[in-house]
Design a protein around this motif. Structure first.
Motif, PDB file in Angstrom:
ATOM      1  N   THR B   4      40.594  37.860  73.929  1.00  0.00           N
ATOM      2  CA  THR B   4      39.984  38.894  73.106  1.00  0.00           C
ATOM      3  C   THR B   4      38.802  39.474  73.863  1.00  0.00           C
ATOM      4  OG1 THR B   4      38.473  37.348  72.049  1.00  0.00           O
ATOM      5  CG2 THR B   4      40.556  37.739  70.919  1.00  0.00           C
ATOM      6  N   ASN B   6      35.600  42.109  73.274  1.00  0.00           N
ATOM      7  CA  ASN B   6      34.870  42.873  72.269  1.00  0.00           C
ATOM      8  C   ASN B   6      33.731  43.669  72.884  1.00  0.00           C
ATOM      9  OD1 ASN B   6      36.226  41.976  69.867  1.00  0.00           O
ATOM     10  ND2 ASN B   6      35.264  39.978  70.226  1.00  0.00           N
ATOM     11  N   HIS B   7      33.894  44.956  72.917  1.00  0.00           N
ATOM     12  CA  HIS B   7      32.822  45.881  73.324  1.00  0.00           C
ATOM     13  C   HIS B   7      32.142  45.465  74.626  1.00  0.00           C
ATOM     14  CE1 HIS B   7      33.399  47.666  69.430  1.00  0.00           C
ATOM     15  NE2 HIS B   7      33.254  46.475  68.884  1.00  0.00           N
ATOM     16  N   ASP B  20      32.207  49.810  76.956  1.00  0.00           N
ATOM     17  CA  ASP B  20      32.686  49.518  75.610  1.00  0.00           C
ATOM     18  C   ASP B  20      34.196  49.260  75.560  1.00  0.00           C
ATOM     19  OD1 ASP B  20      32.242  49.047  72.970  1.00  0.00           O
ATOM     20  OD2 ASP B  20      32.614  51.136  72.355  1.00  0.00           O
ATOM     21  N   SER B  22      37.398  47.132  74.481  1.00  0.00           N
ATOM     22  CA  SER B  22      37.850  46.160  73.490  1.00  0.00           C
ATOM     23  C   SER B  22      39.367  46.135  73.463  1.00  0.00           C
ATOM     24  CB  SER B  22      37.365  46.533  72.084  1.00  0.00           C
ATOM     25  OG  SER B  22      35.966  46.516  72.022  1.00  0.00           O
ATOM     26  N   GLU B  24      42.920  43.086  72.621  1.00  0.00           N
ATOM     27  CA  GLU B  24      43.345  41.703  72.418  1.00  0.00           C
ATOM     28  C   GLU B  24      44.705  41.503  73.054  1.00  0.00           C
ATOM     29  OE1 GLU B  24      43.250  41.217  68.196  1.00  0.00           O
ATOM     30  OE2 GLU B  24      41.226  40.355  68.267  1.00  0.00           O
ATOM     31  N   GLY B  57      28.566  42.818  75.056  1.00  0.00           N
ATOM     32  CA  GLY B  57      29.866  42.448  74.511  1.00  0.00           C
ATOM     33  C   GLY B  57      30.231  40.999  74.771  1.00  0.00           C
ATOM     34  N   THR B  58      31.307  40.561  74.104  1.00  0.00           N
ATOM     35  CA  THR B  58      31.753  39.191  74.267  1.00  0.00           C
ATOM     36  C   THR B  58      33.247  39.193  74.583  1.00  0.00           C
ATOM     37  OG1 THR B  58      32.234  39.046  71.925  1.00  0.00           O
ATOM     38  CG2 THR B  58      30.080  38.231  72.631  1.00  0.00           C
TER      39      THR B  58
END
Lengths: 368, 300
Positions: B4, B6-7, B20, B22, B24, B57-58
Motif C-alpha cells: 500500500t 499512501n500519498h 503524492d 497512492s 495498492e 506519506g506512508t
C-alpha cells in the motif's frame, strides 16, 4: 554465522580473481622493502676521501695506508689546514675527511689513546653513515692488531662528525616506515575500495535489501584484509631480518600484536573513507592523499618530527602512523617492551575505537 | 494488501521525483508501473524496498511499514535493481550460492521456485556473471532475487536492454511466478509489456496519471483513433500536425495515429486535405487504441 562465512568466502573470490590488486597486495611490499632496503645497505666503493694529518708520523701513515688499501676508499688528496675542509666539501668530490690530531703516535703510546676525527658530508645521509661505519671498522681492525702485540690496550678514538645534516637518524628507520606505509595502504585503501566497489556496481543496493546486517558486511569486508595484512607484515619482517640484517631486539610476539593493532586502526580508517566516498576513484584518492602523504611526510618516517615547525609537530600527533613507527622502532631497535610503549599503544587503541565508532555511526543503512 | 502506498512524495534537492503517489497492490497481483525514463519509477522502488525514505506519506510492504519495520521487509522481499547488480567476477553458481547464503537458505531448498529459469542458465553455471549475455544476466538476477522465496518481488525495468525473444520469455516467467502466489511489482518503459500485467499505473514526472487494468485503460480512451498512411510518412506527419482540426498526431510503426478534435469528423475531409498537400496512396482506417495512445493522451 553461515551468512558471515558465505560473505567472507565471496570476498576471497573477489581478491583472488582480481589479479592486478593481488599483485599490488603482495608485489608492492616486497618491491618497496627491496628498494628501500638496498638503498640502506648501499655498498660503497672507491669513495674519495681527503686526509688532514696533523702528526704525519708512522702510526698515521700506517692507518692511511690501510684505509687507502681497502677497496672502499681512495685518498683523493692531503690537506694541511682545517679551513680547507669546507672548501674541499664544497667542491663535492670528497665525501669524507679524516683528521688526525697532532702527535697521534706519541699520544697513543703515552696516553694509550689518540683521536681521529671522521668528518663526513651528510647531504647524502646513508652514504655518510656507511662511510663512517667502514672507517670505524678499519680502525678497529688496526687497533686489534696493535693490542695483540702489547698487553696495554691502545685506544684510537674515532670522533664522527656529520656536516650539513646533523639531525641524521638511524637508517633503520626505513624498515619501520615502509612497514607502516604498506600496512596502512593495504588495509585502508584496499578495504575502502572494496566497499565502495559494491556501491559503484550497485550490489550494495541488493546487500542492503537483504537480511545481512551492516556490521556483518563491514566485518566481512575487513576480515580478509586483516589476514592479508598480517601475511604482509610477516613478509616484511622476515625480509628485513634475513636480507637486511635488521635487528629485532624486542619481542617478536609484541611486534606482531602491535602490528595487528595498527592493521585494525588502518582498516577502521578504510571503512571511514568508504562511508564518505561514493566511487572507487574517490576512495583511492582520499586514501592516497589523506593517508599516504601524511604517513610519508608527517609520521617521522622520512623527516624527523623534532625538526619540524611546531604546528606540524602538533599535527603529527593525530597521525596513527607516527605512534606505530615509534612502537616498532622501540621494539625492533631498542628492544623495549610494553612498559615503555603503553602510552603509544593506548593512543592507537583510542584512535581505533574512535574511527570504528565514527564509521558505524556514518554507515548508511539506506542509500542516502 | 501486499503493497500500500499512501500519498508518497519525494524530492531530491530541487527536483521533485514523486508527488503524492497512492496505490495498492493485491496479494498475488502482477502490477506494472509504466512510464518513461525519469518518471520516478526507480525512486518509488527504492522507497518500497526501504532504501530511501519518503519526504511525505506512508507505505507498507507485506504488511510492514517501510520506515519502522524495514528489517522485516528486507527479510521478505526480493529486489532486482534496474542496473545489473550481481558480482561480475563470480560465476553464475557462486552468485546464486552467495545470495542463498545471505538470505539464510540454500539453492536446494527453493530449487522448485527457480527451476524453470535456472535450467536455462545452468549450462553456463561455471561462467563469470560478467561474461553472460543481457538476457542471461537478467535471468540470473531474477534467480538471485527469488532464491529466498520472497513474498513480494520488486523488478525495476527487468527487460531494459534485453532482446525481444528474451523479453517474451521473461514475462512468461513472471506469469508463472505469479501463479505461485508471489506479488510482483514491475516497472517498464515498454508499453507493449503493460498489457501483460493485471493492473498498471501510468506514471510520468512523478505523478500517477491513471491506475486500472490494461483493458479498462484502453477502453476509457475518449476518442476514435485512425491509422493514417501515405506515400511519404515524414510529410504526412508535418501535414497532419499543421491541420487545424487535429487533436493528436503520433507516429506509430508504419502508421500515424490520428485523432480529430471535431465530434462529426469525416475521414473524407482529411483525405482531401492531405491530397491538397501533394500526398498520395492515402489510407485512413479506424483502429483500436493501445496503452501507448492512452499514455500519450494522458501525458499531453
Amino acid at each position: 554465522m553461515k551468512r558471515f562465512i558465505g560473505f567472507i568466502k565471496k570476498e576471497f573470490y573477489h581478491i583472488f580473481r582480481d589479479r592486478r590488486s593481488l599483485f599490488i597486495l603482495f608485489g608492492m611490499p616486497i618491491a618497496q622493502i627491496m628498494l628501500f632496503g638496498f638503498a640502506i645497505t648501499n655498498e660503497i666503493n672507491n669513495v674519495d676521501i681527503a686526509v688532514l694529518d696533523h702528526s704525519k708520523d708512522a702510526t698515521t701513515k700506517e692507518i692511511i695506508n690501510k684505509i687507502s688499501a681497502s677497496k672502499y676508499f681512495s685518498i683523493n688528496q692531503f690537506i694541511d689546514r682545517e679551513s680547507d675542509i669546507e672548501t674541499i666539501f664544497k667542491k663535492g668530490k670528497v665525501k669524507a675527511v679524516l683528521n688526525f690530531e697532532e702527535g697521534f703516535s706519541k699520544k697513543l703510546i703515552k696516553d694509550h689513546k689518540a683521536t681521529i676525527q671522521i668528518i663526513t658530508d651528510a647531504t647524502d645521509p646513508n652514504t655518510a653513515n656507511t662511510i663512517s661505519n667502514y672507517v670505524n671498522a678499519i680502525l678497529q681492525q688496526y687497533q686489534k692488531g696493535l693490542n695483540n702485540d702489547i698487553t696495554i690496550a691502545y685506544q684510537i678514538v674515532p670522533q664522527t662528525r656529520m656536516v650539513y645534516n646533523p639531525e641524521l637518524k638511524s637508517v633503520y628507520m626505513f624498515v619501520p616506515g615502509v612497514m607502516t606505509i604498506i600496512l596502512m595502504l593495504v588495509s585502508a585503501m584496499m578495504t575502502s575500495i572494496s566497499i565502495t566497489r559494491e556501491k559503484e556496481l550497485g550490489t550494495m543496493e541488493i546487500l542492503l535489501v537483504s537480511p545481512i546486517k551492516p556490521i556483518q558486511v563491514i566485518v566481512g569486508k575487513v576480515f580478509p584484509y586483516i589476514f592479508l595484512s598480517i601475511v604482509n607484515a610477516i613478509v616484511i619482517v622476515v625480509l628485513s631480518i634475513f636480507i637486511f640484517k635488521m635487528p629485532v631486539q624486542g619481542s617478536l610476539f609484541l611486534l606482531g600484536l602491535e602490528s595487528v593493532l595498527f592493521i585494525i586502526t588502518s582498516l577502521a580508517l578504510g571503512i571511514l573513507i568508504s562511508t564518505i566516498s561514493a566511487t572507487q576513484q574517490t576512495a583511492m584518492m582520499i586514501s592516497l592523499m589523506g593517508l599516504m602523504l601524511p604517513v610519508i611526510l608527517l609520521s617521522g618516517f622520512i623527516f624527523p618530527i623534532s625538526s619540524m615547525p611546531l604546528p606540524l609537530q602538533i599535527i603529527s600527533n593525530i597521525i596513527p602512523a607516527k605512534w606505530f613507527i615509534i612502537i616498532i622502532k622501540g621494539i625492533m631497535l631498542k628492544g623495549v617492551g610494553l612498559q615503555y610503549l603503553w602510552k603509544e599503544t593506548l593512543i592507537l587503541v583510542g584512535m581505533t575505537i574512535f574511527f570504528i565508532g565514527l564509521s558505524v555511526k556514518k554507515y548508511k543503512i539506506r542509500l542516502e | 494488501m501486499s503493497i500500500t502506498v499512501n500519498h508518497i512524495s519525494k524530492s531530491y534537492k530541487n527536483v521533485k521525483a514523486l508527488e503524492d503517489i497512492s496505490f495498492e497492490v493485491k496479494e498475488g497481483e502482477l502490477f506494472g508501473l509504466i512510464g518513461p525514463d525519469g518518471a520516478g519509477k526507480t525512486t518509488l522502488f527504492r522507497i518500497l524496498t526501504t532504501l530511501l525514505i519518503a519526504n511525505e506519506g506512508t507505505a507498507t510492504v507485506a504488511g510492514f511499514d517501510v520506515v519502522t519495520d524495514y528489517k522485516k521487509i528486507r527479510n521478505s522481499v526480493g529486489y532486482m535493481p534496474g542496473r545489473f547488480s550481481l558480482y561480475q567476477d563470480l560465476t553464475v553458481e557462486e552468485n546464486l550460492n552467495f545470495f542463498a547464503t545471505i538470505f539464510g537458505t540454500t539453492i536446494e531448498e527453493n530449487y522448485e521456485l527457480i527451476k524453470e529459469i535456472y535450467v536455462q542458465i545452468e549450462p553456463f553455471k561455471d561462467r563469470r556473471a560478467g561474461k553472460l549475455s543481457g538476457g542471461m544476466k537478467q535471468k540470473l538476477a531474477l534467480c538471485c532475487a527469488l532464491i529466498h522465496k520472497p513474498k513480494v518481488l520488486f523488478l525495476d525495468e527487468p527487460t531494459t536492454g534485453v532482446d525481444p525473444v528474451s523479453r517474451k520469455e521473461f514475462w512468461e516467467m513472471l506469469k508463472r511466478l505469479q501463479k505461485k502466489g508471489i506479488t510482483i511489482l514491475v516497472s517498464t518503459p515498454y508499453m507493449d509489456e503493460a498489457a501483460l500485467c493485471d493492473r498498471i499505473a501510468l506514471i510520468q514526472d512523478g505523478k500517477i496519471l491513471q491506475i486500472d487494468t490494461p483493458q479498462a485503460i484502453v477502453k476509457h480512451y475518449p476518442k476514435q483513433i485512425y491509422n493514417v498512411r501515405a506515400n511519404n510518412t515524414y510529410q504526412l506527419l508535418n501535414s497532419l500536425n499543421a491541420y487545424r482540426h487535429n487533436h493528436s498526431v503520433f507516429p506509430f510503426g508504419e502508421f500515424v495515429h490520428y485523432t480529430d478534435s471535431r465530434a462529426d469528423f469525416n475521414p473524407k475531409d482529411l483525405v482531401d486535405y492531405l491530397e491538397s498537400k501533394n500526398l498520395s496512396n492515402i489510407e485512413i482506417e479506424k483502429t483500436e487504441p493501445t496503452i501507448e495512445d492512452t499514455f500519450m493522451e494522458l501525458a499531453k
